[in-house]
Scaffold this motif. Structure first.
Motif, PDB file in Angstrom:
ATOM      1  N   LYS A 120       0.832  -1.209   0.000  1.00 49.46           N
ATOM      2  CA  LYS A 120       0.000   0.000   0.000  1.00 49.46           C
ATOM      3  C   LYS A 120       0.872   1.267   0.000  1.00 49.46           C
ATOM      4  O   LYS A 120       0.571   2.265  -0.652  1.00 49.46           O
ATOM      5  CB  LYS A 120      -0.895  -0.002   1.252  1.00 49.46           C
ATOM      6  N   ASN A 121       1.967   1.198   0.744  1.00 54.99           N
ATOM      7  CA  ASN A 121       2.814   2.392   0.875  1.00 54.99           C
ATOM      8  C   ASN A 121       3.937   2.460  -0.149  1.00 54.99           C
ATOM      9  O   ASN A 121       4.646   3.464  -0.226  1.00 54.99           O
ATOM     10  CB  ASN A 121       3.393   2.469   2.296  1.00 54.99           C
ATOM     11  N   ARG A 122       4.116   1.383  -0.943  1.00 49.77           N
ATOM     12  CA  ARG A 122       5.210   1.401  -1.919  1.00 49.77           C
ATOM     13  C   ARG A 122       5.013   2.524  -2.951  1.00 49.77           C
ATOM     14  O   ARG A 122       5.992   3.081  -3.468  1.00 49.77           O
ATOM     15  CB  ARG A 122       5.333   0.048  -2.625  1.00 49.77           C
ATOM     16  N   PHE A 162       4.401   5.466  -2.530  1.00 44.11           N
ATOM     17  CA  PHE A 162       5.045   6.720  -2.103  1.00 44.11           C
ATOM     18  C   PHE A 162       6.517   6.805  -2.516  1.00 44.11           C
ATOM     19  O   PHE A 162       7.095   7.884  -2.502  1.00 44.11           O
ATOM     20  CB  PHE A 162       4.922   6.898  -0.584  1.00 44.11           C
ATOM     21  N   ALA A 186       8.509   6.483   1.677  1.00 41.97           N
ATOM     22  CA  ALA A 186       7.622   5.337   1.915  1.00 41.97           C
ATOM     23  C   ALA A 186       7.788   4.820   3.337  1.00 41.97           C
ATOM     24  O   ALA A 186       6.821   4.412   3.984  1.00 41.97           O
ATOM     25  CB  ALA A 186       7.921   4.233   0.903  1.00 41.97           C
ATOM     26  N   LYS A 212       5.746   7.013   5.652  1.00 41.81           N
ATOM     27  CA  LYS A 212       4.314   6.767   5.475  1.00 41.81           C
ATOM     28  C   LYS A 212       3.906   5.420   6.094  1.00 41.81           C
ATOM     29  O   LYS A 212       2.860   5.306   6.740  1.00 41.81           O
ATOM     30  CB  LYS A 212       3.967   6.771   3.972  1.00 41.81           C
ATOM     31  N   PHE A 213       4.737   4.399   5.887  1.00 41.90           N
ATOM     32  CA  PHE A 213       4.472   3.098   6.491  1.00 41.90           C
ATOM     33  C   PHE A 213       4.388   3.212   8.008  1.00 41.90           C
ATOM     34  O   PHE A 213       3.479   2.659   8.639  1.00 41.90           O
ATOM     35  CB  PHE A 213       5.581   2.114   6.093  1.00 41.90           C
ATOM     36  N   GLU A 234       3.645   5.806   9.834  1.00 45.32           N
ATOM     37  CA  GLU A 234       2.402   6.492  10.234  1.00 45.32           C
ATOM     38  C   GLU A 234       1.251   5.488  10.325  1.00 45.32           C
ATOM     39  O   GLU A 234       0.527   5.435  11.318  1.00 45.32           O
ATOM     40  CB  GLU A 234       2.030   7.586   9.219  1.00 45.32           C
ATOM     41  N   ASP A 235       1.108   4.697   9.278  1.00 44.37           N
ATOM     42  CA  ASP A 235       0.036   3.684   9.257  1.00 44.37           C
ATOM     43  C   ASP A 235       0.198   2.667  10.392  1.00 44.37           C
ATOM     44  O   ASP A 235      -0.757   2.339  11.097  1.00 44.37           O
ATOM     45  CB  ASP A 235       0.080   2.906   7.923  1.00 44.37           C
TER      46      ASP A 235
END
Lengths: 308, 308, 308, 308
Positions: free
Chosen positions: B15-17, B19, B291, B294-295, B297-298
């Motif tokens: 999902k974050n790739r 970014f 990325a 962002k990863f 954060e999730d």
């Protein structure tokens, strides 16, 4: 200059000698610290060949930042003004001579001017030659030619001291390298810089340098060593940036293109008229000779020699 | 951690790739530029010995600034915190990692913290040893012990590149020397620094480093290599200064002590629970893996792992 | 908290009272100067409703910068975090609280964070209301609700003093206006800011504020006044920027989200456990209560309450 | 000046008119934006009463920063140089005209010079008078006397615009107030400053101002309105700081004391010889008239009018 003949230079010098007690001799190198804080010598030369000297005008001291204007002349001869000023600006910076911050915060990405250390190191890196030794030898010959004194040489004790304590300058050198301002080896540029700062002179030598500028680049033999277009750049940069971050005040109070060094020297120019060499090693907080500055205020006022 | 067992790590990673396309791979050294900008690997280790990996978690990359926290641990062991923090501060600076200006403008006269380059170079100069070689060998052994991997070594191509392009760091080194922050040879300190930055690791190695911190300085063999009082300093500095001049925003959004490097790595710690190692070399404008951030954060949101 | 019951709070307070002699009471307003420099009061409240107080914990003082976290909560409720953080950053700045330079030199073009004055003034300008009076009244009601004390009010002598001596803050306000950070009238935003700083509280009121944060935004009546997602932003900003330009050192030494004010107050939070209110008006050179900071170091160490 | 009689001023002006396309008209106030970007007028007056004009030399424009030198003359007459320069320095700053940072970072704690906005606002606050209205009226009379034109007046549309958009200047004003540089009301000082900037002139008026300086403070009626000692301060500050942060380059390339304004005007002085007034509102990135600067380079070179 007829006017000067009536002046009592000794009296003017002795009147200002008291100010030596308000300053401090540079001591970042132990060798510099040996200077007599009350020493004060002045030498004035006019275009007719007259020489007026008073005080310790034959005492030796290191030229320090005054060398920046001589190196700049040779760098301009070697590289042309377009190249030189693509790497170093012409703007007064308002910061101390050893400041590094504007290299980072300014959008210019080059030293503000050739009179602050960062700019001067960049200029020293532009002197041409086969190697570091050759580069400095060419520069030393140039100093001798302009000051018309073949005995001028480096004080090697001071040079060693400059190099050993020169880490702030080394820091600037590598910053300039990282920004592409210095092309060759940083240590080679620094070596030229430390050596030029360690050249030993007297107030008389400095007066001769002033006279060379007053004559727009011509020596006493009549040779045009440096073209007028370069000399006027030099005089202008001396006027706007020659006295560290006190240049603006000095321009208002004295009004003559001048350059000081932390060895205690000041060269001052009355364009078309006089070269002035001063030695008084007690410095103010900005690095300028206290008594030398005060003397020049009196002298410029007395004869209304200001350029503005 | 039971909670993790239900997580689909591959899905979260993929999902974050996307970014990775928003960032750029570091290219100040040609060798770094060879990294695959879309690479993305994550490895998570818990205190029970479970390991969760996804993506390119065995790809090698240079540790870069993540090394700063390891070197700081050894410097603290070697010198004690009083000495170390007499030379380097603990304050976030708000400036980019390679900034030099605060060394000049601040009254502190020492680097703001050990996470910016100036501070890290000062810390590298404190590693004890007979000579430069010995100092770095001690440091490398320390990396291997903490990451529990004796095959960890320097990527010498990158090291040569770091040294050749490292003039801004060299500039800082000499500035620190001129202020008395660095005691020994500047080039020796820089050599240790360039080498530590060039140590090659995988996301798994980095996760192990995170686990070591999560376990408060204990390795999987149960040895207390670094005392708790040092670990908590490290975790706190990671929290306040670990993500360059985006540390404050990262603390708000992720809320875990973390340290990034321009090689694309991030180490993150869930204290008492997890060590996380990430590799995704496409960087944002501050130098952090896009990325990877962002990863995290999730991930932190999903399990409410934040420390605040 | 069972642990606290065994503690001799009076002894811990008296042990640290000696440090009051190392600081100075704020005196930029004559009225502030009247504070007793040796005053020292502490109040600790736990989630079970226990209260532990010692020293001058009922003495009144102005809340000053501690107000910044309360105003930020209301501004976030009024405007949402996207808007608020489009105008104010989240990064520690490393500069003193009243510094203006980064507004000019930073490419961010917004105050670094809501804990420095520039950021706090921007935040105060975001409080909604029909006019200045209404805006401040809404804010004052919010203070009263969170601290659960309807008698809380402005000390108007101090407020007048803040406004009269507040030209540095006024300078920031107009700078923010020129950059589009402040939308409405500068003087209105400043008036809210000066008034919020002049709100008079006791250590008990401050402990209640800490308890509100420890309970993640819930008052003792069980009402969720501020959502958890805002509370965690507040706690994080307190941790990274709450103690002026000593926040990094404080995070290492105490490790609890805290906010100080030049009135001598500190609010500190042990998340999920305690709210702490301190009053000791003798300040260190950064503006933090000396004895208060020392007390918190001891207290956090004693119970290992650190979040990292 | 006989030399000028042979010059084809129209040709020289038209040659340089092309440079107007390289600049941009100031537009921070809508009213300023109405100026014709290709307008270019020059007026030169000599001590013998000759006047040489070409191009749009009767077009009106606002004097803007050129007013700073006139206000400084009156402030020096009103307060003496000791007082004025105790509040404002004489050093070039190297920063843009609207920069505030050095007010904070410099140990001087006063604006670097009277040519940057901060310094000029401080100077405007020193004009004597019963109230704001009286102060500005005294100043306006002084402008009229020096420019020998009683019809000179404020453009009130521009003045309103300056005041409305002047928050950066307002910010500086309150900073100066907080440092004790401004003694009275900030808004009153700003009002004088905004009005003086909005005075409407032509290139002819500006040439008259230059002539006044070239004659060392004497009007065409022979009255010594300003003593020589003040005039030389003014000329020196124009030379070192008159062209914003391009003053150093301008000094090298043109070499005449000059002052520019963002309205497109430049006043230039050939001491003892000429006053020059220029209008060409297309500005370079520093705020100086592009065509005006280029014209002055040619003109100074053609007659070798440089002071150095």
């Amino acid at each position: 200059m007829e006017a000067l003949k009536t002046m009592d230079l000794n009296a003017l010098l002795e009147k200002n000698r008291a100010f030596t007690s308000l300053g401090k001799v540079a001591n970042y190198i132990p060798e510099l610290d040996k200077a007599n804080p009350n020493a004060f010598g002045v030498c004035i030369m006019d275009l007719e060949g007259n020489e007026y000297c008073a005080g310790e005008c034959n005492e030796k001291f290191t030229i320090q930042s005054i060398s920046k204007i001589v190196t700049l002349m040779l760098a301009l001869l070697d590289n042309g003004k377009e190249y030189v000023f693509s790497k170093v600006g012409m703007e007064p910076s308002g910061d101390p001579f050893n400041s590094i911050r504007k290299l980072e915060t300014s959008s210019r990405k080059k030293p503000y001017n050739p009179m602050i250390n960062a700019g001067a190191i960049a200029v020293s890196s532009m002197i041409k030659g086969d190697d570091g030794r050759d580069k400095f030898n060419r520069l030393l010959d140039f100093f001798r030619k302009i000051m018309e004194d073949d005995s001028i040489d480096v004080n090697y004790k001071i040079y060693i001291g400059e190099s050993e304590t020169g880490n702030r300058n080394r820091s600037m050198g590598y910053f300039l390298k990282s920004e592409g301002i210095i092309k060759g080896e940083v240590e080679e540029a620094l070596d030229v810089y430390f050596k030029q700062c360690s050249i030993e002179v007297t107030a008389k030598n400095i007066a001769k340098l002033g006279l060379f500028l007053a004559r727009n680049g011509v020596t006493s033999t009549g040779e045009q060593v440096v073209p007028y277009k370069i000399i006027r750049i030099i005089k202008t940069l001396m006027f706007t940036c020659g006295m560290y971050d006190k240049s603006g005040e000095f321009a208002v109070k004295v009004g003559l293109p001048s350059k000081s060094g932390v060895g205690g020297g000041i060269v001052s120019v009355v364009p078309g008229k006089l070269g002035i060499g001063i030695y008084a090693p007690a410095l103010d907080e900005k690095g300028n000779s206290v008594a030398g500055t005060k003397f020049l205020e009196d002298f410029a006022e007395m004869f209304d020699f200001r350029v503005l």
